[in-house]
Scaffold this active site. Sequence first.
Site, mmCIF file in Angstrom:
data_model
loop_
_atom_site.group_PDB
_atom_site.id
_atom_site.type_symbol
_atom_site.label_atom_id
_atom_site.label_comp_id
_atom_site.label_asym_id
_atom_site.label_seq_id
_atom_site.Cartn_x
_atom_site.Cartn_y
_atom_site.Cartn_z
ATOM 1 N N PRO A 76 0.828 -1.211 0.000
ATOM 2 C CA PRO A 76 0.000 0.000 0.000
ATOM 3 C C PRO A 76 0.860 1.258 0.000
ATOM 4 O O PRO A 76 1.913 1.306 0.648
ATOM 5 C CB PRO A 76 -0.801 -0.115 1.308
ATOM 6 C CG PRO A 76 -0.765 -1.563 1.642
ATOM 7 C CD PRO A 76 0.557 -2.068 1.163
ATOM 8 N N CYS A 77 0.407 2.273 -0.733
ATOM 9 C CA CYS A 77 1.196 3.510 -0.786
ATOM 10 C C CYS A 77 0.487 4.676 -0.114
ATOM 11 O O CYS A 77 1.048 5.758 -0.014
ATOM 12 C CB CYS A 77 1.511 3.885 -2.236
ATOM 13 S SG CYS A 77 0.106 4.567 -3.125
ATOM 14 N N GLN A 78 -0.756 4.496 0.360
ATOM 15 C CA GLN A 78 -1.513 5.619 0.921
ATOM 16 C C GLN A 78 -0.771 6.370 2.035
ATOM 17 O O GLN A 78 -0.839 7.600 2.099
ATOM 18 C CB GLN A 78 -2.874 5.138 1.450
ATOM 19 C CG GLN A 78 -3.798 4.627 0.371
ATOM 20 C CD GLN A 78 -3.710 3.114 0.241
ATOM 21 O OE1 GLN A 78 -2.648 2.534 0.442
ATOM 22 N NE2 GLN A 78 -4.814 2.480 -0.088
ATOM 23 N N PRO A 79 -0.062 5.677 2.925
ATOM 24 C CA PRO A 79 0.585 6.397 4.018
ATOM 25 C C PRO A 79 1.669 7.361 3.556
ATOM 26 O O PRO A 79 2.081 8.232 4.312
ATOM 27 C CB PRO A 79 1.198 5.272 4.859
ATOM 28 C CG PRO A 79 0.393 4.070 4.525
ATOM 29 C CD PRO A 79 0.034 4.230 3.089
ATOM 30 N N PHE A 80 2.162 7.218 2.329
ATOM 31 C CA PHE A 80 3.222 8.081 1.839
ATOM 32 C C PHE A 80 2.689 9.282 1.068
ATOM 33 O O PHE A 80 3.452 10.095 0.570
ATOM 34 C CB PHE A 80 4.159 7.283 0.931
ATOM 35 C CG PHE A 80 4.749 6.074 1.608
ATOM 36 C CD1 PHE A 80 5.754 6.208 2.550
ATOM 37 C CD2 PHE A 80 4.303 4.812 1.305
ATOM 38 C CE1 PHE A 80 6.300 5.097 3.172
ATOM 39 C CE2 PHE A 80 4.844 3.696 1.916
ATOM 40 C CZ PHE A 80 5.850 3.851 2.850
#
Length: 348
Positions: A76-80
């Site tokens: 997942p890339c959402q936190p970045f």
Amino acid sequence: MTGVKDAPKMVSLFSGCGGLDMGFKTAGYEIIWANDFDRDAQAVYRMNLGEIDGRDIMTVEENEIPDCDILTAGFPCQPFSNAGSRKGVHDSRGMLYKECLRIIAKKKPKVIVFENVKGLLSTKYIDGRNLVDVIIEDLADMEDIGYNVVHELINASDYGVPQNRQRVLFVGIRKDLNKEFIFPEKQDKSRLALGNILDIPADVPNQVDWPLSPQAMEMINYIPEGGSWKDVPYEHLAPRFRKIRDNMKKYHSPNFYRRFSRSEICGTMTASAQPENCGIIHPTENRRFTIREVARIQTFPDEFVFIDDNIKNITAMYKVIGNAVPVKMANVIAQAIMRQAFEGEQKQ
């Protein structure tokens, strides 16, 4: 192609329902271990590809994962993202990228493949660096090993997928192999229009659709093939769409309720399957695409099934298909990796 017993052994992280894995399997790889935390994705994976570990990857020890030749991951890339709290690696999902590094450092596969959304290219790491640069540096400078990593923003339609779906792919080859991956040439798109894929035999399973809301049905009655919500007369727009229509500049002129024509390549299929978010409306019928139609747009073969007696939630099937890596795109990349990194090393 290599025989099964000599096929490159693949470990798949964040496997989803198996789009990428199906592409690699049909290219001659042997999937020896897969993992995903989503129960709906697990159920579909087991029906089609076999066993999958359903634990949180953060709880899995490295020695529980078998040695492999290639490791794939779509963390997942959402936190970045620049949006939201920007907690980066302090977000529990952000830590999943570090889990990939942890496993790679222990398993030392010859090849690694990361797949992610286009937005990753503009996102920042916790220390302000571009996340793309962090990924490349982390893999290149890994202790005792290291990877020659290349990345590219690709459109799935360049690799046989009837869908304009942009994704970032990273391919790293272990430095001691003295190779660097070259992305394959783009393919012809002349047969990718929707009209070429929507004629589905009646005996193909999963030809069911998720009914649209009464409000959506009212709007799509006025949307012609190839059109969008902008074709809907103002008096027939829902109140929130009237607000947007009244100030298109403020809302950046969104193109909701896109009804792609039979002569067009479809837009990106999203996990939400909502008309506001993707071209989910059938070209000529007033309904969503069926599960099978969406699966075809994502290039799953017709024998790949999504619903059985144990899976009742149809919206979950749109979700897992929308989240998947298109099978044909994965297959083209897998074949290129086979030629460039593995041919000549395996016994025929």
